[in-house]
Enzyme design. Structure first.
Site, PDB file in Angstrom:
ATOM      1  N   LYS A  40     -14.741  -0.561  -0.204  1.00 32.36           N
ATOM      2  CA  LYS A  40     -14.736  -2.017  -0.200  1.00 32.36           C
ATOM      3  C   LYS A  40     -16.150  -2.508  -0.483  1.00 32.36           C
ATOM      4  O   LYS A  40     -17.113  -1.988   0.113  1.00 32.36           O
ATOM      5  CB  LYS A  40     -14.261  -2.536   1.161  1.00 32.36           C
ATOM      6  CG  LYS A  40     -12.827  -2.117   1.517  1.00 32.36           C
ATOM      7  CD  LYS A  40     -11.806  -2.835   0.657  1.00 32.36           C
ATOM      8  CE  LYS A  40     -10.379  -2.522   1.114  1.00 32.36           C
ATOM      9  NZ  LYS A  40      -9.362  -3.224   0.290  1.00 32.36           N
TER      10      LYS A  40
ATOM     11  N   LYS B  71       2.008  -3.653  -6.467  1.00 31.89           N
ATOM     12  CA  LYS B  71       2.485  -3.356  -5.120  1.00 31.89           C
ATOM     13  C   LYS B  71       3.922  -3.843  -5.070  1.00 31.89           C
ATOM     14  O   LYS B  71       4.166  -5.060  -5.019  1.00 31.89           O
ATOM     15  CB  LYS B  71       1.619  -4.069  -4.076  1.00 31.89           C
ATOM     16  CG  LYS B  71       0.217  -3.481  -3.955  1.00 31.89           C
ATOM     17  CD  LYS B  71      -0.638  -4.155  -2.923  1.00 31.89           C
ATOM     18  CE  LYS B  71      -1.957  -3.393  -2.754  1.00 31.89           C
ATOM     19  NZ  LYS B  71      -2.978  -4.169  -2.032  1.00 31.89           N
TER      20      LYS B  71
HETATM   21 MG   LIG Z   1      -7.028  -4.263  -3.393  1.00 33.48          MG
END
Ligand SMILES: [Mg+2]
Length: 362
Positions: A156, A258
């Protein structure tokens, strides 16, 4: 399919270790599961990708529960289209997964085969490294995942927390392991200079979900660079419409699918087809699914346009004990697409029942 008996179950599973993200820290995984039994005896399971709080997506477990009970299931039982219900993609996807699982188990077809994928394929997969202010701790975790066999890690990043973490992780994992960075929309176009020099193999969602125009401007501005950073869109891809807009605007080099977020497995296949027709790569994201949702994600990820390793880690990355037989990392950092009928996994019903927080039979 005549949905004679439908059970909703809110389950809570312990995680191997607390999962840290920008949204906070959690020591367990909450999931909404759907179990259906049709009039002909066919049974299937579905998993909703919604989290317990509406901080990543607008949907959350309690909302998806209500959407299914009050709006989706009554329509499904009347044979009506679920399109009349706006949004609620994760709730719709859970119901769809259960119906496809039941259909596949009844007819003897694996989900991968039903979707046009490759049952039994060994798919390269990646792993997400948890956030930590301690850059060295992130690098150590990334190195541990590389030692397990993962061939790509994802960290991240955010403004001011990018260059150093990427450099340390790159050094820690060594050659042969791809380093990706997920910004979760935390940058703006003004950060252009920071982003272009980020030494990553893929940069995910640099700008906000709705900012397709900024992503397109960034790609246009960097396309002439010697090594333009590969940009993927994740949060922006919330439906087939969002995917088509991203493709038309040339807002990304690849798209994250997703299935739960885009409205289900059929919607995921439709986005895959649209991207393939436009020559745009796709890869499969994850929502910390249990073995139920993980099996469905692997089936989708075995379609030919999924050319990059997805966020589909082995079960032991997350769970002490999973709701199905565990997915184990194979040679070359791969997971194998289930071949048996339906989702192709066996549900550990005793353990699942032990994890139930709340359930209802409809
Ligand atoms: Mg992502």
């Amino acid at each position: 399919m005549d949905l004679e008996r439908v059970e909703l179950l809110h389950v809570r599973l312990p995680l191997v270790r607390p999962f840290v993200s920008a949204r906070g820290t959690t020591s367990h995984k909450d999931a909404l599961l759907v179990h259906i039994r049709a009039a002909d005896g066919a049974e299937g399971w579905g998993e909703c990708a919604a989290e317990i709080a509406p901080t990543y997506a607008a949907e959350f477990v309690a909302a998806a529960w209500l959407a299914i009970v009050d709006h989706l299931l009554p329509r499904a039982r009347r044979g009506e289209s679920l399109d009349a219900v706006r949004g609620n993609h994760m709730a719709k996807a859970a119901l769809e997964m259960a119906v496809l699982d039941a259909t596949g188990r009844r007819d003897g077809h694996s989900l991968a085969a039903m979707l046009g994928g490759r049952p039994g394929a060994a798919l390269p997969v990646g792993v997400v490294v948890e956030m930590d202010d301690d850059v060295t701790a992130v690098a150590e975790r990334a190195a541990a995942h590389a030692a397990e066999g993962y061939t790509r890690v994802k960290v991240k990043v955010s403004p001011g927390h990018d260059r150093a973490v990427v450099a340390e992780v790159r050094a820690a994992v060594g050659e042969g392991v791809a380093v990706w960075a997920d910004a979760n929309g935390s940058y703006s176009l003004a950060d252009h200079a920071d982003l272009v020099n980020l030494d990553v193999d893929l940069l995910e969602q640099p700008f906000a979900a709705g900012d397709l125009v900024d992503h397109a401007a960034y790609l246009a501005a960097t396309s002439g660079a010697a090594w333009p950073t590969h940009v993927s869109l994740d949060e922006s891809i919330d439906s087939l419409h969002g995917a088509r807009a991203a493709i038309a605007l040339r807002a990304a080099h690849s798209l994250v699918i997703k299935p739960g977020r885009v409205g289900g497995l059929r919607a995921a296949v439709a986005i895959h087809s649209a991207a393939q027709a436009a020559g745009v790569d796709v890869w499969c994201g994850g929502m910390l699914e249990t073995g139920i949702g993980r099996a469905a994600n692997l089936a989708v990820a075995s379609l030919p346009g999924f050319t990059r390793p997805g966020d589909l880690s082995a079960s032991n990355r997350y769970f002490v004990r999973d709701l199905t037989e565990p997915f184990v990392l194979g040679p070359g950092g791969t997971l194998t697409v289930p071949v048996d009928a339906g989702l192709g996994v066996t549900i550990d019903v005793d353990f699942l029942r032990a994890c139930v927080v709340r359930s209802v039979v409809l």
